[in-house]
Each structure stands twice: as structure tokens, then as C-alpha cells.
Motif scaffolding. Structure first.
Motif, PDB file in Angstrom:
ATOM      1  N   ARG A   3      -3.095  -0.943  -3.329  1.00 38.03           N
ATOM      2  CA  ARG A   3      -1.677  -1.249  -3.414  1.00 38.03           C
ATOM      3  C   ARG A   3      -1.280  -2.112  -2.224  1.00 38.03           C
ATOM      4  N   ALA A   4      -0.324  -2.982  -2.453  1.00 39.53           N
ATOM      5  CA  ALA A   4       0.206  -3.792  -1.362  1.00 39.53           C
ATOM      6  C   ALA A   4       1.272  -2.994  -0.628  1.00 39.53           C
ATOM      7  N   ARG A   5       1.332  -3.206   0.651  1.00 35.99           N
ATOM      8  CA  ARG A   5       2.335  -2.553   1.470  1.00 35.99           C
ATOM      9  C   ARG A   5       3.170  -3.618   2.164  1.00 35.99           C
ATOM     10  N   ARG A   6       4.425  -3.286   2.364  1.00 38.60           N
ATOM     11  CA  ARG A   6       5.306  -4.216   3.053  1.00 38.60           C
ATOM     12  C   ARG A   6       5.220  -3.943   4.545  1.00 38.60           C
ATOM     13  N   GLY A   7       4.864  -4.962   5.289  1.00 41.00           N
ATOM     14  CA  GLY A   7       4.705  -4.813   6.732  1.00 41.00           C
ATOM     15  C   GLY A   7       6.031  -4.878   7.464  1.00 41.00           C
ATOM     16  N   GLU A   8       5.965  -4.697   8.752  1.00 38.37           N
ATOM     17  CA  GLU A   8       7.174  -4.746   9.578  1.00 38.37           C
ATOM     18  C   GLU A   8       7.800  -6.137   9.582  1.00 38.37           C
ATOM     19  N   ASP A   9       6.991  -7.161   9.304  1.00 36.34           N
ATOM     20  CA  ASP A   9       7.499  -8.531   9.273  1.00 36.34           C
ATOM     21  C   ASP A   9       8.128  -8.891   7.927  1.00 36.34           C
ATOM     22  N   GLY A  10       8.157  -7.933   6.971  1.00 41.49           N
ATOM     23  CA  GLY A  10       8.769  -8.183   5.665  1.00 41.49           C
ATOM     24  C   GLY A  10       7.846  -8.838   4.667  1.00 41.49           C
ATOM     25  N   ARG A  11       6.558  -8.973   5.013  1.00 43.34           N
ATOM     26  CA  ARG A  11       5.583  -9.604   4.118  1.00 43.34           C
ATOM     27  C   ARG A  11       4.701  -8.547   3.465  1.00 43.34           C
ATOM     28  N   TYR A  12       4.192  -8.868   2.280  1.00 44.57           N
ATOM     29  CA  TYR A  12       3.326  -7.940   1.550  1.00 44.57           C
ATOM     30  C   TYR A  12       1.871  -8.184   1.910  1.00 44.57           C
ATOM     31  N   HIS A  13       1.141  -7.109   2.177  1.00 45.47           N
ATOM     32  CA  HIS A  13      -0.275  -7.171   2.524  1.00 45.47           C
ATOM     33  C   HIS A  13      -1.029  -6.207   1.621  1.00 45.47           C
ATOM     34  N   GLY A  14      -2.174  -6.624   1.095  1.00 50.93           N
ATOM     35  CA  GLY A  14      -2.967  -5.785   0.211  1.00 50.93           C
ATOM     36  C   GLY A  14      -3.026  -6.370  -1.191  1.00 50.93           C
ATOM     37  N   ASP A  15      -3.378  -5.552  -2.174  1.00 56.92           N
ATOM     38  CA  ASP A  15      -3.550  -6.007  -3.552  1.00 56.92           C
ATOM     39  C   ASP A  15      -2.552  -5.320  -4.476  1.00 56.92           C
ATOM     40  N   LEU A  16      -2.086  -6.066  -5.481  1.00 53.97           N
ATOM     41  CA  LEU A  16      -1.281  -5.509  -6.564  1.00 53.97           C
ATOM     42  C   LEU A  16      -1.914  -5.929  -7.884  1.00 53.97           C
ATOM     43  N   PRO A  17      -1.848  -5.101  -8.919  1.00 50.72           N
ATOM     44  CA  PRO A  17      -2.422  -5.489 -10.214  1.00 50.72           C
ATOM     45  C   PRO A  17      -1.505  -6.452 -10.959  1.00 50.72           C
ATOM     46  N   CYS A  18      -2.116  -7.376 -11.700  1.00 49.03           N
ATOM     47  CA  CYS A  18      -1.373  -8.258 -12.600  1.00 49.03           C
ATOM     48  C   CYS A  18      -0.725  -7.384 -13.668  1.00 49.03           C
ATOM     49  N   ARG A  19       0.506  -7.662 -14.033  1.00 46.29           N
ATOM     50  CA  ARG A  19       1.200  -6.846 -15.028  1.00 46.29           C
ATOM     51  C   ARG A  19       0.627  -7.021 -16.424  1.00 46.29           C
TER      52      ARG A  19
END
Length: 58
Positions: A3-19
Motif C-alpha cells: 500500500r502507498a502511504r502519504r509522507g510528511e511532505d504530502g507525497r505518496y510513497h509505495g505501491d497501489l493496485p490499478c483499479r
């Protein structure tokens, strides 16, 4: 599944599945999450929703 997580800088890091196809998409520090592999999967989703709406009317 990762899963992607939102960092302190407001950006997403990690993986998310295509819908559409559940392929994992690396977010690479994006500000908005990437939800589809490409434009064709987004179009298929919209067309399926419109088709279900029209079929539901009848």
C-alpha cells in the motif's frame, strides 16, 4: 499486497493496485495517487459505469 502511504511532505510513497487489473503501480512520490495503469483502463471503467447506468434505466 503493498500500500502507498502519504509522507510528511504530502507525497505518496509505495505501491497501489490499478483499479481495473490489480497490477501494482509505484507511486514514485506523486502528490496525487496514480489509480490506473494507463488511460485505456480509466476509459474502460468509465464506459462500464455508463453501460451499467443505461442498463439500469431499462
Amino acid at each position: 499486497m503493498a500500500r502507498a502511504r502519504r509522507g510528511e511532505d504530502g507525497r505518496y510513497h509505495g505501491d497501489l493496485p490499478c483499479r481495473w487489473c490489480d497490477a501494482l503501480l509505484d507511486q514514485n512520490g506523486r502528490r496525487r495517487p496514480r489509480l490506473y495503469c494507463g488511460p485505456w483502463h480509466r476509459t474502460k471503467t468509465y464506459a462500464a459505469n455508463i453501460g451499467a447506468l443505461i442498463a439500469g434505466m431499462f
